[in-house]
Motif scaffolding. Structure first.
Motif, PDB file in Angstrom:
ATOM      1  N   ILE A  89       1.110  -1.015  -0.071  1.00 22.67           N
ATOM      2  CA  ILE A  89       0.015  -0.208  -0.420  1.00 22.67           C
ATOM      3  C   ILE A  89       0.952   1.069  -0.161  1.00 22.67           C
ATOM      4  CG2 ILE A  89      -1.817  -0.766   1.548  1.00 22.67           C
ATOM      5  CD1 ILE A  89      -1.247   0.873   3.415  1.00 22.67           C
ATOM      6  N   THR A  90       0.104   2.670   0.437  1.00 24.68           N
ATOM      7  CA  THR A  90       0.856   3.816  -0.009  1.00 24.68           C
ATOM      8  C   THR A  90      -0.172   3.973   0.289  1.00 24.68           C
ATOM      9  OG1 THR A  90       2.492   3.551  -2.346  1.00 24.68           O
ATOM     10  CG2 THR A  90       2.080   5.621  -1.736  1.00 24.68           C
ATOM     11  N   ALA A  91      -0.336   4.982   1.108  1.00 24.04           N
ATOM     12  CA  ALA A  91      -1.362   5.599   2.341  1.00 24.04           C
ATOM     13  C   ALA A  91      -0.291   6.828   3.092  1.00 24.04           C
ATOM     14  CB  ALA A  91      -2.066   4.576   2.664  1.00 24.04           C
ATOM     15  N   ARG A  92      -1.240   8.133   2.553  1.00 24.90           N
ATOM     16  CA  ARG A  92      -1.355   9.246   3.098  1.00 24.90           C
ATOM     17  C   ARG A  92      -1.298   8.449   5.436  1.00 24.90           C
ATOM     18  NH1 ARG A  92      -4.103  13.679   3.710  1.00 24.90           N
ATOM     19  NH2 ARG A  92      -1.488  14.774   3.602  1.00 24.90           N
ATOM     20  N   LEU A  93      -0.360   9.379   6.066  1.00 29.51           N
ATOM     21  CA  LEU A  93      -0.091   9.125   7.388  1.00 29.51           C
ATOM     22  C   LEU A  93      -1.606   9.740   7.769  1.00 29.51           C
ATOM     23  CD1 LEU A  93       3.064   7.943   8.333  1.00 29.51           C
ATOM     24  CD2 LEU A  93       1.420   6.880   8.242  1.00 29.51           C
ATOM     25  N   ALA A  94      -1.467  11.098   7.662  1.00 30.31           N
ATOM     26  CA  ALA A  94      -2.169  12.376   8.308  1.00 30.31           C
ATOM     27  C   ALA A  94      -3.862  11.809   8.313  1.00 30.31           C
ATOM     28  CB  ALA A  94      -1.859  13.082   7.870  1.00 30.31           C
ATOM     29  N   ASP A  95      -4.206  11.384   7.005  1.00 31.07           N
ATOM     30  CA  ASP A  95      -5.237  10.880   7.123  1.00 31.07           C
ATOM     31  C   ASP A  95      -5.933   9.786   7.923  1.00 31.07           C
ATOM     32  OD1 ASP A  95      -5.636  12.396   4.767  1.00 31.07           O
ATOM     33  OD2 ASP A  95      -5.263  10.940   3.053  1.00 31.07           O
ATOM     34  N   PHE A  96      -5.331   8.805   8.315  1.00 35.90           N
ATOM     35  CA  PHE A  96      -5.038   8.105   9.430  1.00 35.90           C
ATOM     36  C   PHE A  96      -6.824   6.814   9.441  1.00 35.90           C
ATOM     37  CE2 PHE A  96      -4.570  11.588  12.575  1.00 35.90           C
ATOM     38  CZ  PHE A  96      -3.476  11.252  12.482  1.00 35.90           C
ATOM     39  N   GLU A  97      -6.382   6.935   8.045  1.00 31.39           N
ATOM     40  CA  GLU A  97      -7.209   6.098   7.761  1.00 31.39           C
ATOM     41  C   GLU A  97      -7.046   4.392   7.892  1.00 31.39           C
ATOM     42  OE1 GLU A  97     -10.043   6.379   5.030  1.00 31.39           O
ATOM     43  OE2 GLU A  97      -9.364   7.921   4.727  1.00 31.39           O
ATOM     44  N   TRP A  98      -7.842   3.301   8.216  1.00 32.66           N
ATOM     45  CA  TRP A  98      -8.332   2.375   8.456  1.00 32.66           C
ATOM     46  C   TRP A  98      -6.623   1.370   8.651  1.00 32.66           C
ATOM     47  CZ3 TRP A  98      -9.702   1.964  12.832  1.00 32.66           C
ATOM     48  CH2 TRP A  98     -11.031   3.117  13.482  1.00 32.66           C
TER      49      TRP A  98
END
Length: 237
Positions: A89-98
């Motif tokens: 995955i590549t995800a933004r930390l600041a979004d706090f997605e699950w």
């Protein structure tokens, strides 16, 4: 936008509370037998000097029991709850997605185990067994002498792998606020030297040797039956 920020906050708070609750239960459950022994021993009809002696002799066995219970309970808990590092995955930390929060909770449980149980069990079959129970694919006669091995479910170690002291090895990187994950696969007989850093997505062939204090860049593919060293690593012979 306000609703999104609210839900981010709710997700973050719940993730933190769930970790605190789980670790409270795990640490309390693991230490309960030791406390029960102390309470039971306090009722023995013996003098204070002998009581102190017996308690002193019991410290190490009780600590090992506590550490062993914590290892088992933590690994089983993360398996039941499904707390794992999501692969690829590549995800933004600041979004706090699950996916990010699940990764964070998984790493926190690993951190608690390595703090309380790691000093007793590192570089032993029990530590390799813990990695396997906690999601790693670990072969036979694997020796991991480092407490900086994270993202266990993204690790695959072949037979006879040796990970030296203070090696940093994980299945994630954080770059410019983005979490990126990928498996790390060490072929059978691979040796990672003391103090080395193995980046995310690294693969090695069989019998690969990485010298001490080396850096293996992320997504590198090292050939088998070959020695590497340096920062970044270069083929030696």
């Amino acid at each position: 936008m306000t609703d999104q920020r609210t839900w981010r906050s709710v997700r973050f708070v719940w993730a933190v509370l769930s970790v605190v609750l789980l670790e409270t239960v795990l640490l309390g459950g693991a230490i309960a037998p030791a406390l029960a022994f102390v309470q039971w021993q306090a009722r023995w009809p013996i003098n204070d000097g002998l009581r102190v002696l017996l308690l002193s002799l019991a410290v190490v066995p009780l600590y090992l029991l506590f550490a062993a219970l914590l290892v088992v309970m933590s690994a089983l808990a993360t398996r039941v709850l499904g707390w794992r590092t999501p692969a690829g995955i590549t995800a933004r930390l600041a979004d706090f997605e699950w996916p990010v929060l699940t990764w964070g909770r998984y790493l926190m449980t690993i951190h608690v185990v390595r703090v309380f149980a790691g000093p007793a069990f590192r570089s032993s079959p029990i530590w390799s067994w813990y990695l396997r129970l906690n999601g790693a694919r670990v072969g036979r006669l694997v020796w991991v002498n480092s407490l900086s091995v994270m993202d266990h479910n993204l690790l695959e170690f072949g037979d006879n792998v040796v990970v030296g002291a203070d090696v940093h090895l994980s299945g994630h990187s954080v770059e410019r606020g983005l979490l990126k994950t990928a498996p790390v696969r060490l072929g059978a007989g691979t040796v990672i030297g003391v103090g080395s850093v193995v980046g995310v997505g690294v693969t090695t062939g069989p019998e690969t040797q990485v010298g001490a204090l080396s850096v293996v860049p992320k997504f590198s593919a090292l050939e088998g039956h070959t020695s590497y060293g340096g920062v970044p690593v270069q083929r030696l012979h």
